[in-house]
Motif scaffolding. Sequence first.
Motif, mmCIF file in Angstrom:
data_model
loop_
_atom_site.group_PDB
_atom_site.id
_atom_site.type_symbol
_atom_site.label_atom_id
_atom_site.label_comp_id
_atom_site.label_asym_id
_atom_site.label_seq_id
_atom_site.Cartn_x
_atom_site.Cartn_y
_atom_site.Cartn_z
ATOM 1 N N GLU A 11 0.832 -1.204 0.000
ATOM 2 C CA GLU A 11 0.000 0.000 0.000
ATOM 3 C C GLU A 11 0.868 1.257 0.000
ATOM 4 O OE1 GLU A 11 -3.363 2.102 2.798
ATOM 5 O OE2 GLU A 11 -3.290 -0.083 2.756
ATOM 6 N N ALA A 12 1.971 1.239 0.735
ATOM 7 C CA ALA A 12 2.887 2.382 0.750
ATOM 8 C C ALA A 12 3.459 2.632 -0.644
ATOM 9 C CB ALA A 12 4.012 2.153 1.755
ATOM 10 N N GLU A 13 3.803 1.553 -1.352
ATOM 11 C CA GLU A 13 4.319 1.693 -2.712
ATOM 12 C C GLU A 13 3.264 2.291 -3.644
ATOM 13 O OE1 GLU A 13 6.188 -1.861 -4.222
ATOM 14 O OE2 GLU A 13 7.394 -2.066 -2.403
ATOM 15 N N GLU A 14 2.018 1.880 -3.468
ATOM 16 C CA GLU A 14 0.927 2.457 -4.263
ATOM 17 C C GLU A 14 0.799 3.953 -3.986
ATOM 18 O OE1 GLU A 14 -2.790 0.388 -3.685
ATOM 19 O OE2 GLU A 14 -1.866 -1.555 -4.128
ATOM 20 N N ILE A 15 0.905 4.327 -2.738
ATOM 21 C CA ILE A 15 0.824 5.743 -2.362
ATOM 22 C C ILE A 15 1.952 6.527 -3.017
ATOM 23 C CG2 ILE A 15 1.204 7.321 -0.398
ATOM 24 C CD1 ILE A 15 -0.582 5.441 1.255
ATOM 25 N N ILE A 16 3.151 5.967 -2.986
ATOM 26 C CA ILE A 16 4.296 6.635 -3.611
ATOM 27 C C ILE A 16 4.030 6.839 -5.097
ATOM 28 C CG2 ILE A 16 6.734 6.372 -4.259
ATOM 29 C CD1 ILE A 16 7.100 4.954 -1.486
ATOM 30 N N GLU A 17 3.567 5.791 -5.776
ATOM 31 C CA GLU A 17 3.288 5.898 -7.211
ATOM 32 C C GLU A 17 2.190 6.923 -7.490
ATOM 33 O OE1 GLU A 17 2.570 2.105 -9.123
ATOM 34 O OE2 GLU A 17 4.270 1.215 -8.056
ATOM 35 N N GLU A 18 1.154 6.889 -6.688
ATOM 36 C CA GLU A 18 0.008 7.765 -6.914
ATOM 37 C C GLU A 18 0.313 9.240 -6.652
ATOM 38 O OE1 GLU A 18 -4.626 8.152 -5.442
ATOM 39 O OE2 GLU A 18 -3.597 6.247 -5.254
ATOM 40 N N PHE A 19 1.150 9.522 -5.666
ATOM 41 C CA PHE A 19 1.363 10.909 -5.251
ATOM 42 C C PHE A 19 2.774 11.433 -5.493
ATOM 43 C CE2 PHE A 19 -2.274 9.501 -2.732
ATOM 44 C CZ PHE A 19 -3.179 10.515 -3.013
ATOM 45 N N GLN A 20 3.625 10.675 -6.177
ATOM 46 C CA GLN A 20 5.003 11.112 -6.378
ATOM 47 C C GLN A 20 5.109 12.405 -7.187
ATOM 48 O OE1 GLN A 20 7.177 7.984 -8.274
ATOM 49 N NE2 GLN A 20 5.842 7.912 -10.068
ATOM 50 N N ASP A 21 4.115 12.697 -8.010
ATOM 51 C CA ASP A 21 4.131 13.927 -8.802
ATOM 52 C C ASP A 21 3.355 15.053 -8.125
ATOM 53 O OD1 ASP A 21 5.675 12.702 -10.784
ATOM 54 O OD2 ASP A 21 3.878 11.925 -11.791
ATOM 55 N N SER A 22 3.010 14.865 -6.865
ATOM 56 C CA SER A 22 2.294 15.885 -6.091
ATOM 57 C C SER A 22 3.104 16.239 -4.846
ATOM 58 C CB SER A 22 0.917 15.370 -5.666
ATOM 59 O OG SER A 22 0.162 14.979 -6.774
ATOM 60 N N PRO A 23 4.143 17.067 -5.023
ATOM 61 C CA PRO A 23 5.032 17.353 -3.898
ATOM 62 C C PRO A 23 4.319 17.970 -2.691
ATOM 63 C CG PRO A 23 5.520 18.778 -5.779
ATOM 64 C CD PRO A 23 4.511 17.777 -6.231
ATOM 65 N N GLU A 24 3.196 18.635 -2.933
ATOM 66 C CA GLU A 24 2.479 19.250 -1.821
ATOM 67 C C GLU A 24 1.731 18.220 -0.971
ATOM 68 O OE1 GLU A 24 -0.171 18.859 -5.264
ATOM 69 O OE2 GLU A 24 1.794 19.827 -5.076
ATOM 70 N N VAL A 25 1.520 17.004 -1.497
ATOM 71 C CA VAL A 25 0.737 15.983 -0.793
ATOM 72 C C VAL A 25 1.567 14.752 -0.414
ATOM 73 C CG1 VAL A 25 -1.219 14.392 -1.066
ATOM 74 C CG2 VAL A 25 -1.396 16.723 -1.895
ATOM 75 N N ILE A 26 2.672 14.514 -1.083
ATOM 76 C CA ILE A 26 3.400 13.254 -0.916
ATOM 77 C C ILE A 26 3.777 12.974 0.529
ATOM 78 C CG2 ILE A 26 5.656 14.223 -1.560
ATOM 79 C CD1 ILE A 26 4.493 10.653 -2.389
ATOM 80 N N ASP A 27 4.277 13.974 1.245
ATOM 81 C CA ASP A 27 4.705 13.714 2.618
ATOM 82 C C ASP A 27 3.527 13.346 3.520
ATOM 83 O OD1 ASP A 27 7.332 14.046 1.901
ATOM 84 O OD2 ASP A 27 7.615 15.945 2.965
#
Length: 171
Positions: free
Chosen positions: A92-108
Amino acid sequence: MAKKTEQTEMPNAHLHELFVDELKDILGAERQLLQGLKKLTKAATGEKLKTAFQTHYEQTEGHIDRLKEVFSSLGIPARGKKCKAMEGLLSEAEEIIEEFQDSPEVIDAALIVAAQKVEHYEIASYGSVVTFAKLMGHDEAKEILGQTLAEEKETDELLTEIALSEANISA
């Protein structure tokens, strides 16, 4: 027959098999987490969060050493098993990384969600084995596992602090 005698001398001996199985599961989970923490650290954008993940990586190495100590204190070889729960949490963490990696304001903020799910799983796991150790009179194991439980709770609190002071605000 000797095994049965040993178990009857120990308070709550019926928990021993479950206790050992849980220790194996936790050992496997901690080893799996090392790989996951590398990915979380790489994906994090905030320095505080990166540092928290790096620190937890180092702590996790120590948790593995402590688990080996517990196994040794019980006279059992330190063998982990694949933890399906940790596998799912890291997936699930990997999915989150893939989904939000292009959203620097949300990734963290997203990474903290994933990391806290892992922390809560670890807190539940360590809390259970500390209780089992206490019930069975494994005082050394209880103390060692209790140290790790305290660190897992501290990491969870740190992640909450980072979420409230930085990550959730910028999201």
